[in-house]
Design a protein around this motif. Structure first.
Motif, PDB file in Angstrom:
ATOM      1  N   LEU A   1       1.042  -1.196  -0.074  1.00 23.41           N
ATOM      2  CA  LEU A   1      -0.048  -0.006  -0.023  1.00 23.41           C
ATOM      3  C   LEU A   1       0.876   1.353   0.140  1.00 23.41           C
ATOM      4  O   LEU A   1       0.622   2.196  -0.562  1.00 23.41           O
ATOM      5  N   GLN A   2       2.055   1.396   0.859  1.00 25.84           N
ATOM      6  CA  GLN A   2       3.014   2.350   0.879  1.00 25.84           C
ATOM      7  C   GLN A   2       3.769   2.504  -0.582  1.00 25.84           C
ATOM      8  O   GLN A   2       3.743   3.646  -1.027  1.00 25.84           O
TER       9      GLN A   2
ATOM     10  N   SER B   1       2.351   1.521  -3.711  1.00 26.32           N
ATOM     11  CA  SER B   1       1.324   2.099  -4.511  1.00 26.32           C
ATOM     12  C   SER B   1       0.865   3.699  -4.180  1.00 26.32           C
ATOM     13  O   SER B   1       0.801   4.369  -5.321  1.00 26.32           O
ATOM     14  N   SER B   2       0.891   4.141  -2.719  1.00 32.66           N
ATOM     15  CA  SER B   2       0.668   5.483  -2.667  1.00 32.66           C
ATOM     16  C   SER B   2       1.768   6.340  -3.140  1.00 32.66           C
ATOM     17  O   SER B   2       1.365   7.254  -3.690  1.00 32.66           O
ATOM     18  N   PHE B   3       2.892   5.870  -2.753  1.00 40.99           N
ATOM     19  CA  PHE B   3       4.003   6.641  -3.123  1.00 40.99           C
ATOM     20  C   PHE B   3       3.996   7.013  -4.812  1.00 40.99           C
ATOM     21  O   PHE B   3       4.000   7.827  -5.294  1.00 40.99           O
TER      22      PHE B   3
ATOM     23  N   VAL C   1       1.480   6.492  -6.919  1.00 41.94           N
ATOM     24  CA  VAL C   1       0.317   7.440  -7.263  1.00 41.94           C
ATOM     25  C   VAL C   1       0.555   8.957  -7.052  1.00 41.94           C
ATOM     26  O   VAL C   1       0.334   9.804  -7.709  1.00 41.94           O
ATOM     27  N   ILE C   2       1.134   9.148  -5.571  1.00 40.13           N
ATOM     28  CA  ILE C   2       1.619  10.647  -5.339  1.00 40.13           C
ATOM     29  C   ILE C   2       2.193  11.092  -6.380  1.00 40.13           C
ATOM     30  O   ILE C   2       2.223  12.459  -6.892  1.00 40.13           O
TER      31      ILE C   2
ATOM     32  N   ILE D   1       1.189   6.494 -12.289  1.00 39.96           N
ATOM     33  CA  ILE D   1      -0.047   6.277 -11.728  1.00 39.96           C
ATOM     34  C   ILE D   1      -0.673   4.873 -12.094  1.00 39.96           C
ATOM     35  O   ILE D   1      -1.095   3.943 -11.151  1.00 39.96           O
TER      36      ILE D   1
ATOM     37  N   ILE E   1      -1.763   2.075  -9.217  1.00 41.59           N
ATOM     38  CA  ILE E   1      -2.983   1.380  -9.270  1.00 41.59           C
ATOM     39  C   ILE E   1      -2.783  -0.149  -9.364  1.00 41.59           C
ATOM     40  O   ILE E   1      -3.457  -1.132  -8.700  1.00 41.59           O
TER      41      ILE E   1
ATOM     42  N   TYR F   1      -1.399  -1.676  -6.196  1.00 43.72           N
ATOM     43  CA  TYR F   1      -2.611  -1.572  -5.324  1.00 43.72           C
ATOM     44  C   TYR F   1      -3.623  -2.769  -5.535  1.00 43.72           C
ATOM     45  O   TYR F   1      -4.006  -3.429  -4.709  1.00 43.72           O
ATOM     46  N   LEU F   2      -4.051  -3.128  -6.891  1.00 41.50           N
ATOM     47  CA  LEU F   2      -4.550  -4.176  -7.208  1.00 41.50           C
ATOM     48  C   LEU F   2      -4.056  -5.583  -6.736  1.00 41.50           C
ATOM     49  O   LEU F   2      -4.708  -6.374  -6.386  1.00 41.50           O
TER      50      LEU F   2
ATOM     51  N   LEU G   1       0.160   6.193   2.619  1.00 42.20           N
ATOM     52  CA  LEU G   1       1.322   6.376   2.663  1.00 42.20           C
ATOM     53  C   LEU G   1       2.330   6.208   4.020  1.00 42.20           C
ATOM     54  O   LEU G   1       2.841   5.738   4.395  1.00 42.20           O
TER      55      LEU G   1
ATOM     56  N   LEU H   1      -6.823   5.105  -4.113  1.00 45.03           N
ATOM     57  CA  LEU H   1      -5.730   4.429  -4.886  1.00 45.03           C
ATOM     58  C   LEU H   1      -6.120   3.837  -6.079  1.00 45.03           C
ATOM     59  O   LEU H   1      -5.295   3.271  -6.678  1.00 45.03           O
TER      60      LEU H   1
END
Lengths: 72, 204
Positions: free
Chosen positions: A12-13, A15-17, A19-20, A49, A53, A56-57, B20, B39
């Protein structure tokens, strides 16, 4: 290294990174009126991006797989 | 429009930042839904919105002439001579002035926009990686197609009722006779002689 060893939290981290960073680059590309801004968007921002995603999936699939101990 | 998209992107960044910093929040069901939105759904919408904005932007005249080699072509739209086809179309708003280049040079076939984008990327490569061409030496691959003209003119009364056009309509449709190089409308962007031409200055 197996995906279970990485852990959902880490996925998740990541993925978030991704995406951000991708979204931040998209903002730059939208505010920059130049032919290169399309290249920045299409090749960097969209890839990051999309990868975010995807990660994340993958983490969702990882959650959906029941632990080996509970299968029987 | 860009403002709304940027707000959406900022919201998406804010949501993604939560996961994050605290990925453990997703143990709760409500946070799982929020993670899916932050996300997956919102970033995907931002991607679609961004692509749409970039495609629309790339159709603008200002975008086309922001490349150094295209500047003389932009200037040629202001030539004060009705014989200059692009200038005549631009100045009399026969094409939308803010998307003038796209109106005449877009490929209107199914995969046309994709081909146009690939051509654009090739030109960016030439501009920044290889050697940019001399503006006066730039030629359209395969020549300017009549289909570009006929996309708007075909079916128009003044075009169809013109006896010369009517007599050679089949030849024009089949590209056997070129609108530009057959000698009828042969002055397009005359960038080589631009400095000698009189320019039109639009009044506000």
């Amino acid at each position: 290294m197996k995906i279970s060893q990485i852990g959902i939290g880490r996925l998740l981290q990541v993925s978030s990174f991704l995406v951000i960073v991708g979204l931040a680059l998209e903002i730059v590309s939208l505010l920059w009126f130049h032919p290169l801004s399309f290249v920045l968007f299409a090749f960097l921002a969209a890839s990051l991006i999309g990868l975010g995603i995807l990660v994340y999936l993958v983490s969702l699939v990882f959650i959906a797989v029941p632990p080996a101990a509970n299968r029987e | 429009m860009i403002g709304i998209l940027i707000c959406q992107i900022v919201l998406s960044i804010a949501l993604a930042s939560i996961f994050l910093i605290r990925p453990s929040l997703t143990h709760a069901a409500s946070w799982k839904i929020l993670a899916f939105i932050g996300l997956c759904v919102l970033p995907a919408l931002c991607l679609v919105g961004g692509m749409n904005t970039h495609v629309q932007r790339s159709e603008q005249t200002q975008f086309c002439i922001s490349c150094h080699v295209m500047i003389p072509y932009g200037q040629s739209l202001y030539v004060d001579d009705p014989g200059h086809i692009p200038a005549q179309h631009f100045q009399n708003h026969r094409v939308p002035a803010d998307t003038a280049c796209h109106a005449c040079h877009a490929d209107y076939t199914i995969y046309g926009p994709l081909k146009d984008k690939m051509q654009g990327l090739k030109r960016i490569y030439m501009q920044y990686v290889s050697t940019p061409p001399d503006p006066a030496a730039i030629r359209i691959e395969g020549g300017f197609k009549n289909a570009q003209c006929l996309h708007c003119h075909l079916g128009a009364r003044s075009f169809g009722e013109n006896p010369i056009h009517a007599a050679m309509m089949d030849s024009l449709k089949s590209e056997q006779t070129s609108c530009l190089t057959s000698g009828c409308h042969d002055t397009a962007h005359d960038v080589a002689n631009l400095s000698q031409l009189k320019m039109w200055r639009p009044t506000q």
